[in-house]
Enzyme design. Sequence first.
Site, PDB file in Angstrom:
ATOM      1  N   CYS A   7      -4.845  10.473  -1.831  1.00 18.11           N
ATOM      2  CA  CYS A   7      -4.002   9.446  -1.184  1.00 18.11           C
ATOM      3  C   CYS A   7      -2.602   9.394  -1.755  1.00 18.11           C
ATOM      4  CB  CYS A   7      -4.531   8.030  -1.431  1.00 18.11           C
ATOM      5  SG  CYS A   7      -6.260   7.836  -1.319  1.00 18.11           S
ATOM      6  N   GLU A  25      -0.334   9.550   1.420  1.00 22.07           N
ATOM      7  CA  GLU A  25      -1.012  10.580   2.221  1.00 22.07           C
ATOM      8  C   GLU A  25      -1.264  10.138   3.666  1.00 22.07           C
ATOM      9  OE1 GLU A  25      -5.349  10.976   1.460  1.00 22.07           O
ATOM     10  OE2 GLU A  25      -5.030  13.085   1.806  1.00 22.07           O
ATOM     11  N   ASP A  26      -1.503   8.845   3.840  1.00 22.61           N
ATOM     12  CA  ASP A  26      -1.861   8.365   5.179  1.00 22.61           C
ATOM     13  C   ASP A  26      -0.715   8.474   6.173  1.00 22.61           C
ATOM     14  OD1 ASP A  26      -4.502   7.720   4.539  1.00 22.61           O
ATOM     15  OD2 ASP A  26      -3.815   5.927   3.485  1.00 22.61           O
ATOM     16  N   HIS A  43     -12.058   6.524   4.895  1.00 20.90           N
ATOM     17  CA  HIS A  43     -11.499   7.750   5.487  1.00 20.90           C
ATOM     18  C   HIS A  43     -12.459   8.920   5.291  1.00 20.90           C
ATOM     19  CE1 HIS A  43      -7.315   5.932   4.534  1.00 20.90           C
ATOM     20  NE2 HIS A  43      -7.419   5.976   5.847  1.00 20.90           N
ATOM     21  N   ARG A  86       0.430  -1.441   7.581  1.00 21.00           N
ATOM     22  CA  ARG A  86       0.956  -0.281   6.845  1.00 21.00           C
ATOM     23  C   ARG A  86       1.977   0.525   7.655  1.00 21.00           C
ATOM     24  NH1 ARG A  86      -2.953   3.356   3.681  1.00 21.00           N
ATOM     25  NH2 ARG A  86      -0.880   3.949   2.962  1.00 21.00           N
ATOM     26  N   ASP A 106       0.817  -1.214   0.000  1.00 22.89           N
ATOM     27  CA  ASP A 106       0.000   0.000   0.000  1.00 22.89           C
ATOM     28  C   ASP A 106       0.856   1.272   0.000  1.00 22.89           C
ATOM     29  OD1 ASP A 106      -2.994  -0.677   0.326  1.00 22.89           O
ATOM     30  OD2 ASP A 106      -2.028  -2.044   1.730  1.00 22.89           O
ATOM     31  N   ARG A 166      -9.783   3.720  11.059  1.00 21.96           N
ATOM     32  CA  ARG A 166      -8.328   3.885  11.130  1.00 21.96           C
ATOM     33  C   ARG A 166      -7.886   4.952  12.130  1.00 21.96           C
ATOM     34  NH1 ARG A 166      -6.174   1.924   6.089  1.00 21.96           N
ATOM     35  NH2 ARG A 166      -7.464   0.100   5.603  1.00 21.96           N
TER      36      ARG A 166
HETATM   37  C1  CIR Z   1      -5.720   1.040   2.622  1.00 24.57           C
HETATM   38  O1  CIR Z   1      -6.716   0.336   2.825  1.00 24.57           O
HETATM   39  O2  CIR Z   1      -5.069   1.525   3.551  1.00 24.57           O
HETATM   40  C2  CIR Z   1      -5.275   1.280   1.189  1.00 24.57           C
HETATM   41  N1  CIR Z   1      -5.567   0.149   0.396  1.00 24.57           N
HETATM   42  C3  CIR Z   1      -5.965   2.502   0.626  1.00 24.57           C
HETATM   43  C4  CIR Z   1      -5.586   3.760   1.329  1.00 24.57           C
HETATM   44  C5  CIR Z   1      -6.207   4.970   0.739  1.00 24.57           C
HETATM   45  N2  CIR Z   1      -5.694   6.136   1.351  1.00 24.57           N
HETATM   46  C6  CIR Z   1      -6.325   7.286   1.423  1.00 24.57           C
HETATM   47  O3  CIR Z   1      -7.465   7.377   1.033  1.00 24.57           O
HETATM   48  N3  CIR Z   1      -5.708   8.298   1.998  1.00 24.57           N
END
Ligand code: CIR
Length: 254
Positions: free
Chosen positions: A249, A65-66, A161, A85, A60, A130
């Site tokens: 993201c 961004e996360d 999110h 992650r 991932d 999350r």
């Molecule tokens: C997740 O589930 O963490 C990733 N497959 C997708 C994350 C998407 N991130 C975001 O919208 N900031």
Amino acid sequence: MPRALTRAPAASLVRAIAREIPAIRVDPVRAQAQHQSYVEALAGLGVEITVLETDESLPDGCFIEDQAVVHDSVAFIPRVGHPARRAEADSVAAALAPHVRVVHMTGPGTLDGGDVLAVGRTLFVGRSERTDAAGVEALRAVFGPLGWRVVGVPVPPDTLHLKSVCSAIDDRTVLVARGALSAAALPGVERILWVPAEEAAAANVVAVGRDVLVAAGFPATRRIVEGLGCHVVPLEMDELRKVDGALTCLSVFF
Ligand code: CIR
């Protein structure tokens, strides 16, 4: 010149976390092409891009961004909500460190950058699968003293999110998927533009001044954004969407 950090999808994207098992498996090559178009679009708008090395051990990793919330030259590096992650954070922090002050989240709780929506001097923070209350408090402890108002927002249960269903176009305008949030959830926002529920996936856009990246294939959203006098840059996102990726993201602006 705005600066953004990105990381291209790895072949291991096939093992990325997905809320639903996609009917058709994600195609990493197609996802890489969509990511490349995204990077080129940002570069074409004058954004200086730093590309982190693709890492097969981080399925991932492109959803960068996360891993960081950056404002006022401070990068908050959260403990992200999904344990799988957490290994992504070190390379993101290391890339930001020469440019901004890096503050790691150390106390309890979790937070994903995808839950943080900045509008003017307010950070709306989704309480989601999350991001928990302690995560919101940790963010407040860093940005509150810098003059940011931090407001928790409950995210609907079927939503990953906060920014899966909304995003900012400028300091007073937020695009929101109709039915996902009420206007009362975003106190102080001057103008909310409602994206039709059937185009909910398009409520996540990236604005660079008056140029706005919008997922391709959502004509009503495109018209709404153009109605603001903005220039729309449509980008194919369907492959990345299979693993819950959206436009915001894919970058951290710093
Ligand atoms: C997740 O589930 O963490 C990733 N497959 C997708 C994350 C998407 N991130 C975001 O919208 N900031």
